[in-house]
Design an enzyme around this catalytic site. Structure first.
Site, mmCIF file in Angstrom:
data_model
loop_
_atom_site.group_PDB
_atom_site.id
_atom_site.type_symbol
_atom_site.label_atom_id
_atom_site.label_comp_id
_atom_site.label_asym_id
_atom_site.label_seq_id
_atom_site.Cartn_x
_atom_site.Cartn_y
_atom_site.Cartn_z
ATOM 1 N N SER A 1 8.796 -1.313 11.873
ATOM 2 C CA SER A 1 7.444 -0.853 11.562
ATOM 3 C C SER A 1 7.513 0.647 11.372
ATOM 4 O O SER A 1 8.326 1.319 12.027
ATOM 5 C CB SER A 1 6.520 -1.189 12.732
ATOM 6 O OG SER A 1 5.360 -0.401 12.671
ATOM 7 N N SER A 2 6.647 1.157 10.493
ATOM 8 C CA SER A 2 6.653 2.614 10.314
ATOM 9 C C SER A 2 6.202 3.292 11.610
ATOM 10 O O SER A 2 6.488 4.462 11.844
ATOM 11 C CB SER A 2 5.768 3.020 9.145
ATOM 12 O OG SER A 2 4.616 2.248 9.149
ATOM 13 N N HIS B 1 8.922 1.128 3.659
ATOM 14 C CA HIS B 1 10.034 1.196 4.620
ATOM 15 C C HIS B 1 10.902 -0.052 4.444
ATOM 16 O O HIS B 1 10.649 -0.877 3.546
ATOM 17 C CB HIS B 1 9.518 1.354 6.059
ATOM 18 C CG HIS B 1 8.519 0.304 6.459
ATOM 19 N ND1 HIS B 1 8.848 -1.008 6.614
ATOM 20 C CD2 HIS B 1 7.185 0.383 6.708
ATOM 21 C CE1 HIS B 1 7.778 -1.704 6.966
ATOM 22 N NE2 HIS B 1 6.751 -0.874 7.011
ATOM 23 N N MET C 1 0.851 -1.193 0.000
ATOM 24 C CA MET C 1 0.000 0.000 0.000
ATOM 25 C C MET C 1 0.888 1.245 0.000
ATOM 26 O O MET C 1 0.445 2.333 0.374
ATOM 27 C CB MET C 1 -0.939 -0.010 1.207
ATOM 28 C CG MET C 1 -1.873 -1.215 1.175
ATOM 29 S SD MET C 1 -3.465 -0.925 1.960
ATOM 30 C CE MET C 1 -2.960 -0.656 3.628
ATOM 31 N N GLY C 2 2.146 1.092 -0.417
ATOM 32 C CA GLY C 2 3.049 2.243 -0.478
ATOM 33 C C GLY C 2 3.550 2.638 0.903
ATOM 34 O O GLY C 2 3.519 1.829 1.830
ATOM 35 N N GLN D 1 -2.911 -12.088 8.244
ATOM 36 C CA GLN D 1 -3.077 -11.748 6.821
ATOM 37 C C GLN D 1 -2.412 -12.818 5.942
ATOM 38 O O GLN D 1 -2.978 -13.261 4.939
ATOM 39 C CB GLN D 1 -2.478 -10.372 6.543
ATOM 40 C CG GLN D 1 -2.310 -10.072 5.062
ATOM 41 C CD GLN D 1 -1.907 -8.643 4.777
ATOM 42 O OE1 GLN D 1 -2.707 -7.737 4.916
ATOM 43 N NE2 GLN D 1 -0.673 -8.428 4.353
ATOM 44 N N HIS E 1 9.314 -3.452 3.813
ATOM 45 C CA HIS E 1 8.858 -3.716 2.434
ATOM 46 C C HIS E 1 10.056 -4.044 1.538
ATOM 47 O O HIS E 1 9.979 -4.920 0.676
ATOM 48 C CB HIS E 1 8.179 -2.480 1.832
ATOM 49 C CG HIS E 1 6.907 -2.076 2.500
ATOM 50 N ND1 HIS E 1 6.798 -0.974 3.299
ATOM 51 C CD2 HIS E 1 5.673 -2.650 2.464
ATOM 52 C CE1 HIS E 1 5.558 -0.869 3.726
ATOM 53 N NE2 HIS E 1 4.853 -1.861 3.244
ATOM 54 N N LYS F 1 5.093 -10.702 9.565
ATOM 55 C CA LYS F 1 4.709 -9.833 10.688
ATOM 56 C C LYS F 1 3.183 -9.738 10.787
ATOM 57 O O LYS F 1 2.627 -9.793 11.876
ATOM 58 C CB LYS F 1 5.324 -8.443 10.479
ATOM 59 C CG LYS F 1 4.946 -7.460 11.541
ATOM 60 C CD LYS F 1 6.068 -6.456 11.748
ATOM 61 C CE LYS F 1 5.703 -5.461 12.819
ATOM 62 N NZ LYS F 1 4.759 -4.471 12.291
ATOM 63 N N VAL G 1 11.557 -8.396 9.688
ATOM 64 C CA VAL G 1 12.865 -7.723 9.730
ATOM 65 C C VAL G 1 12.939 -6.955 11.048
ATOM 66 O O VAL G 1 11.986 -6.287 11.444
ATOM 67 C CB VAL G 1 12.998 -6.746 8.542
ATOM 68 C CG1 VAL G 1 14.375 -6.102 8.531
ATOM 69 C CG2 VAL G 1 12.758 -7.482 7.242
HETATM 70 O O1 PAF Z 1 -0.110 -5.694 3.808
HETATM 71 C C1 PAF Z 1 -0.526 -4.792 3.050
HETATM 72 O O2 PAF Z 1 0.144 -3.797 2.812
HETATM 73 C C2 PAF Z 1 -1.919 -4.933 2.426
HETATM 74 O O3 PAF Z 1 -2.814 -5.517 3.311
HETATM 75 C C3 PAF Z 1 -1.901 -5.642 1.068
HETATM 76 C C4 PAF Z 1 -1.464 -7.095 1.197
HETATM 77 C C5 PAF Z 1 -0.990 -4.926 0.103
HETATM 78 C C6 PAF Z 1 -3.322 -5.664 0.475
HETATM 79 O O4 PAF Z 1 -3.808 -4.379 0.277
#
Ligand code: PAF
Length: 281
Positions: free
Chosen positions: A185-186, A34, A30-31, A153, A37, A149, A176
């Site tokens: 984490s941000s 950090h 979702m942009g 999900q 990602h 983390k 990480v």
């Molecule tokens: O973990 C995330 O950033 C979001 O839940 C994802 C997997 C990109 C889905 O929008």
């Protein structure tokens, strides 16, 4: 690195890569990227010929419109980071492209989505499952990479890929950590220096859990020990501890004889932090 906004454009790009015999790894985000990602992106690059990243703040996984509006967005900065990592393609669709007028299909893992974190965020995992299924159908990667983390999900996504027979490998990448063990984490940037130091207790608790599970313990003894160690840190409040079956996240009781997911959260100042570990007896 090419940036694609339209579904048919990214599909064409993927088709070209595949016609050259290249394997594809995909990292949905979702942009507001950090280091956590970027660790996923590095894994994607290591595991396939082509790395594709999506940046899309998915409206259907936010129950509260204020949270959606407040979600940090800085696509230009994200693209600079992704370029530096050597990503091949970035997909940045609009909400209208992902949810065109009339779209009515949802994807839900009916049990997993509605327990634990799903109980306090109704609809959240349905939104995640729906958008991830759409992305997997658009990008058709060989492998899709997610952080451990957000363990619930990850299990939701593994389950939907299994149940819908999606031809993709779902890879979970270990959390990480900072040098002292705090999960990246941000949110860490919002901790006061004192809370930042105190928050390391979460990792200490998980280390203790690893040792206790390896030596043999029960869910009840482990739960008490984790709560004790976290609560000795007087800056921690709202401590929550879940000990569940690693695959289904079903609640467990008694002796721990199979892999368990330990999911803990605690608040430091006004910042709620989560951490997790999967451990095997
Ligand atoms: O973990 C995330 O950033 C979001 O839940 C994802 C997997 C990109 C889905 O929008």
């Amino acid at each position: 690195m090419r940036v694609y906004k339209q579904i048919d454009e990214i599909r064409r790009a993927v088709g070209n890569f595949k016609s050259q015999g290249k394997s594809i790894a995909f990292v949905p985000t979702m942009g507001a990227l950090h280091d956590g990602h970027l660790a996923l992106v590095r894994q994607a690059k290591a595991r396939a010929d082509i790395a594709i990243v999506s940046i899309f703040v998915n409206p259907t996984q936010f129950e509260n419109p204020d949270d959606l509006a407040a979600y940090p967005r800085d696509v230009d900065a994200d693209l600079v980071l992704l370029q530096a990592e050597g990503v091949d393609a970035v997909f940045t669709p609009t909400p209208d492209a992902m949810y065109p007028a009339g779209a009515e299909t949802i994807v839900e893992t009916t049990a997993l989505a509605n327990m634990l974190h799903g109980e306090v965020r109704p609809g959240h995992f349905r939104g995640v499952a729906t958008v991830v299924t759409k992305f997997l159908n658009i990008v058709t990667p060989d492998i899709a990479v997610f952080g451990e983390k957000d363990y619930q999900q990850l299990q939701v996504i593994r389950t939907l890929a299994r149940d819908l027979f999606l031809p993709v490998q779902i890879a979970g990448i270990p959390t990480v950590r900072e040098a002292d063990g705090l999960a990246m984490s941000s949110r860490n940037a919002r901790l006061s220096p004192e809370d930042r130091e105190a928050a390391v207790v979460l990792n200490r608790a998980l280390d203790l859990a690893d040792r206790m599970v390896a030596e043999g313990t029960t869910v009840e003894t482990l739960g008490t020990a984790l709560r004790d160690i976290i609560e000795t840190e007087r800056r921690a409040s709202n401590v929550a501890i879940d000990i569940a079956a690693a695959e289904t996240l079903a609640p467990l009781v008694g002796p721990i004889a199979t892999p368990v997911a330990l999911m803990i959260s605690a608040q430091f100042g006004d910042v709620l932090l989560i951490d997790q570990r999967v451990t095997t007896p």
